[in-house]
Design a protein around this motif. Structure first.
Motif, mmCIF file in Angstrom:
data_model
loop_
_atom_site.group_PDB
_atom_site.id
_atom_site.type_symbol
_atom_site.label_atom_id
_atom_site.label_comp_id
_atom_site.label_asym_id
_atom_site.label_seq_id
_atom_site.Cartn_x
_atom_site.Cartn_y
_atom_site.Cartn_z
ATOM 1 N N CYS A 146 40.196 26.145 74.342
ATOM 2 C CA CYS A 146 39.086 25.544 73.497
ATOM 3 C C CYS A 146 38.857 27.408 73.810
ATOM 4 C CB CYS A 146 38.258 24.736 74.115
ATOM 5 S SG CYS A 146 37.094 24.421 72.669
ATOM 6 N N GLN A 147 39.024 28.066 74.294
ATOM 7 C CA GLN A 147 38.468 29.122 75.005
ATOM 8 C C GLN A 147 38.732 29.802 74.130
ATOM 9 O OE1 GLN A 147 38.039 28.927 79.472
ATOM 10 N NE2 GLN A 147 36.285 30.240 79.211
ATOM 11 N N LEU A 151 40.360 33.289 69.392
ATOM 12 C CA LEU A 151 40.623 33.546 67.687
ATOM 13 C C LEU A 151 40.071 33.710 66.591
ATOM 14 C CD1 LEU A 151 43.674 34.307 66.345
ATOM 15 C CD2 LEU A 151 43.596 31.883 67.083
ATOM 16 N N PHE A 152 39.396 32.575 66.083
ATOM 17 C CA PHE A 152 39.125 32.173 65.102
ATOM 18 C C PHE A 152 37.625 32.870 64.761
ATOM 19 C CE2 PHE A 152 41.735 28.177 65.581
ATOM 20 C CZ PHE A 152 43.158 28.169 64.953
ATOM 21 N N ASP A 153 36.713 32.779 65.833
ATOM 22 C CA ASP A 153 36.214 33.306 65.563
ATOM 23 C C ASP A 153 36.197 34.941 65.193
ATOM 24 O OD1 ASP A 153 34.471 30.699 66.152
ATOM 25 O OD2 ASP A 153 33.006 31.849 67.503
ATOM 26 N N ASP A 203 33.517 25.782 65.882
ATOM 27 C CA ASP A 203 32.997 24.182 66.784
ATOM 28 C C ASP A 203 34.071 24.343 68.326
ATOM 29 O OD1 ASP A 203 31.888 22.111 67.753
ATOM 30 O OD2 ASP A 203 31.422 21.360 66.588
ATOM 31 N N PRO A 204 33.783 24.331 69.023
ATOM 32 C CA PRO A 204 34.920 24.620 70.162
ATOM 33 C C PRO A 204 34.769 22.543 70.621
ATOM 34 C CG PRO A 204 32.670 25.223 70.899
ATOM 35 C CD PRO A 204 32.397 25.249 69.502
ATOM 36 N N ASP A 207 43.573 20.467 69.127
ATOM 37 C CA ASP A 207 43.663 19.252 70.237
ATOM 38 C C ASP A 207 44.872 18.731 70.042
ATOM 39 O OD1 ASP A 207 43.459 18.472 72.298
ATOM 40 O OD2 ASP A 207 42.012 17.075 71.896
ATOM 41 N N GLY A 208 46.134 18.836 71.176
ATOM 42 C CA GLY A 208 47.720 18.201 71.020
ATOM 43 C C GLY A 208 48.553 18.696 69.851
ATOM 44 N N LYS A 209 48.103 19.559 69.332
ATOM 45 C CA LYS A 209 49.238 19.825 67.584
ATOM 46 C C LYS A 209 49.839 21.370 68.312
ATOM 47 C CE LYS A 209 46.013 18.407 64.010
ATOM 48 N NZ LYS A 209 45.391 18.165 63.248
#
Length: 524
Positions: free
Chosen positions: A35-36, A41-43, A61-62, A71-73
């Motif tokens: 998540c970090q 990356l996205f920000d 949005d974390p 998540d999971g993909k």
């Protein structure tokens, strides 16, 4: 797809022949590290787009974005899904694209670079109860497989020493090589069952991600277990989970536990000491529930004089440290022995003889968030009879032991809401307590390992012994198992634990420490 929810008590796992576990969020807490990396990356990319195009884009949005889109993909699918939510279309590119190229593959490689950086600096946390659960079902004869969309799964298994727990591993690299579709497609679960030579209907699956639960459901597994790490019980059920638990300890098979119950440390004292050989121990002790019984109010947990005298004797023979969730100053005052090491706030604040002093280098950054969360919790729960909010320097404990059963759900909801408003904090639990702590890869296990290094004990012939009674102590049990140490669990041995021995209660702890002191005093 909504499934009828089963109670954990109604689930009989030993009727199945095999089980398949997701990695991130089930066995390890690498979901936090992922998540970090996604957030960085996205920000960063959205900021680049906003500056170039002059169009503001809302940040990653974390919680919501992580669960909905990545998540999971598989990594590329997660990037595509998130960018589409921001109305951004990018060419797919090539897996060889450089991290600075503006393609889906380029961003994927950039994310991988960020993940490796975070992994190197913060390490990997393991869910000790999950490891104990997997060990127990393997002892019962079930085959086990690990699945992950991540291409880092094998590296993480090596880092954590968990590879021996799985008969088969299917990660992102293997899925790409064999052409398996990513979650929520059922391919990876069906492939895992085939590698175990078991029909999906004779296996159960364990997942924490919505896409993973849906994939296992579509794969026709006999039972789909959702772990609610993100407070999304209803969504997990809606995506195909048959049962949802907060922790796998809730599903530890009773017959397996009975068959493999821990040896009593007092009854097996000679065997335990014999296993130590000539090496001396270093003793690490929790306070509440270990040295003193659990009481209604924290200030009433007073150390008995005989136990204090035993600790004084023991400290003359070996290193003794108190590792507590309490504030360091508070627990040091309760014990009142100068030549002990004290680690408070779950190891964020440490002090001891000869000038030993350590506060986690980043912990102070989280004080404003803790201050704000404390104020919000007090305001939200001011009218709940019996609730006790205990502020520690680097944690907030919300005790509900004296709260009416009808109000407990409200207390938990308040803690969950406040935690959601402060992503810098993470929620943990304990016996009749909800706790907020800094979102940092630090716990009692890492604190004990740090102490072994700081005190020079890692280089000497020392056997570390940790005694504790709560879920926060499981991190220490797991950490010491990897270093040849011993964990002693205090209380009912029918629950999942990474400890090697058990002690019935605090009285038994006192007797054990006294016998240990006797033995050390008799040594030359």
């Amino acid at each position: 797809m909504q499934q009828p929810a089963h109670s954990p008590r109604d689930v009989t796992l030993t009727r199945y022949r095999a089980s398949v576990f997701d990695l991130d969020g089930v066995v390890t807490d690498t979901a936090r590290v992922h998540c970090q990396a996604w957030r960085k990356l996205f920000d960063g990319y959205l900021a680049e787009r906003a500056e170039r195009d002059g169009v503001p884009l809302w940040a990653f949005d974390p919680q919501g974005d992580y669960r909905r889109h990545v998540d999971g993909k598989p990594r590329n699918e997660g990037i595509r899904s998130f960018l589409e939510s921001r109305s951004i279309q990018l060419p797919f590119g090539s897996p060889e694209d450089a991290p600075d190229e503006e393609t889906i593959c380029g961003l994927a490689n950039r994310k991988q670079r960020f993940f490796e950086q975070f992994l190197a600096t913060e390490g990997v946390d393991v869910f000790a109860s999950s490891v104990a659960f997997i060990e127990s079902i393997r002892k019962a004869g079930l085959k086990t497989a690990l699945i992950s969309s991540s291409k880092n799964a094998q590296d993480i298994l090596v880092r954590t020493g968990l590879a021996h727990l799985f008969d088969a591993v299917i990660d992102g690299i293997e899925a790409e090589r064999t052409g398996l579709h990513g979650k929520p497609h059922p391919d990876i679960f069906r492939h895992a069952a085939s590698l175990l030579s078991v029909p999906p209907g004779e296996a159960f699956a364990v997942e924490d991600a919505l896409s993973g639960v849906e994939a296992a459901y579509k794969a026709d597994f006999g039972l789909v277990i959702g772990i609610d790490r993100a407070r999304q019980r209803d969504e997990l059920l809606a995506h195909g989970a048959d049962v949802v638990v907060d922790d796998l300890a809730e599903l530890m098979p009773a017959d397996v536990v009975q068959e493999n119950s821990l040896p009593d440390a007092l009854e097996a004292f000679d065997q335990l000491v014999g296993a130590m050989g000539p090496e001396r121990p270093a003793v690490f002790l929790d306070y509440d529930g270990t040295l003193t019984p659990i009481v209604d109010r924290p200030e009433l947990a007073v150390l008995d004089a005989p136990v204090r005298r035993t600790l004084e004797r023991l400290a003359k023979c070996c290193t003794v440290a108190i590792v507590s969730g309490r504030d360091r100053v508070n627990v040091a005052g309760l014990v009142g022995i100068d030549n002990l090491v004290y680690a408070g706030s779950h190891g964020f604040d440490i002090a001891g003889p000869d000038g030993l002093q350590m506060q986690h280098e980043r912990a102070a950054e989280f004080l404003p968030a803790l201050d704000a969360a404390e104020e919000q919790l007090r305001a939200r729960l001011v009218d709940v009879p019996g609730v006790l909010i205990e502020r520690k320097r680097f944690a907030i404990a919300t005790h509900y032991r004296l709260v009416a059963e009808s109000d407990v759900e409200r207390v938990e909801a308040a803690v969950e809401t406040v935690a959601g408003e402060h992503p810098q904090l993470r929620r943990t639990g304990g016996k009749k307590v909800f706790e907020l702590r800094p979102q940092l890869p630090w716990d009692k296990g890492k604190a004990v390992v740090w102490l072994l290094e700081a005190l020079g004990l890692a280089k000497e012939k020392v056997v570390p012994i940790y005694i504790g009674d709560d879920e926060t102590d499981e991190d220490a049990f797991a950490a010491l198992r990897e270093r040849g140490g011993l964990g002693l669990f205090v209380g009912d041995a029918s629950q999942a634990t990474a400890a090697s021995y058990r002690l019935e209660d605090t009285d038994a702890v006192g007797h054990f420490l006294s016998r240990l002191a006797d033995m050390l005093e008799d040594r030359p």
